[in-house]
Write a protein that holds these residues in place. Sequence first.
Motif, mmCIF file in Angstrom:
data_model
loop_
_atom_site.group_PDB
_atom_site.id
_atom_site.type_symbol
_atom_site.label_atom_id
_atom_site.label_comp_id
_atom_site.label_asym_id
_atom_site.label_seq_id
_atom_site.Cartn_x
_atom_site.Cartn_y
_atom_site.Cartn_z
ATOM 1 N N ARG A 80 0.832 -1.205 0.000
ATOM 2 C CA ARG A 80 0.000 0.000 0.000
ATOM 3 C C ARG A 80 0.870 1.260 0.000
ATOM 4 N NH1 ARG A 80 -4.670 -0.235 -2.141
ATOM 5 N NH2 ARG A 80 -5.999 -1.787 -1.232
ATOM 6 N N GLN A 81 1.901 1.261 0.813
ATOM 7 C CA GLN A 81 2.768 2.438 0.884
ATOM 8 C C GLN A 81 3.527 2.641 -0.418
ATOM 9 O OE1 GLN A 81 4.724 3.618 4.231
ATOM 10 N NE2 GLN A 81 2.906 3.306 5.483
ATOM 11 N N ASP A 84 1.152 4.107 -3.016
ATOM 12 C CA ASP A 84 0.929 5.535 -2.791
ATOM 13 C C ASP A 84 2.125 6.352 -3.255
ATOM 14 O OD1 ASP A 84 -1.521 4.973 -1.707
ATOM 15 O OD2 ASP A 84 -0.828 5.038 0.375
#
Length: 103
Positions: A80-81, A84
């Motif tokens: 997820r990081q 992003d």
Amino acid sequence: MAVFKYILALTVLIAVVKAQRPFYAGLRPIGVPAVETDLLSNRFGEDEDLPIEARGDANLINRINELPVDSRPFWYLNWRQYEDLRRNPVNWPQRPNPFIGSK
């Protein structure tokens, strides 16, 4: 003899100043290069938002999303990081050099 010391000191000073940023590094900002995000698509035509570790299992991702944040696996949180960061890259502008072009 003093002239040789002066020339040696000047040569060392020029070498130190030139070593700060090489001429081939350019004047562009240092950071992530600007690229189109559409270039990183799946070659099989499936553009689902799934990590590689899930191996295309959308049900696994749905189950992981139902878990509390502190119970989710590290590979999912890291993915997820990274997503992003890939979608919103950070560029740092280079400060103008006061010694160049100040005429």
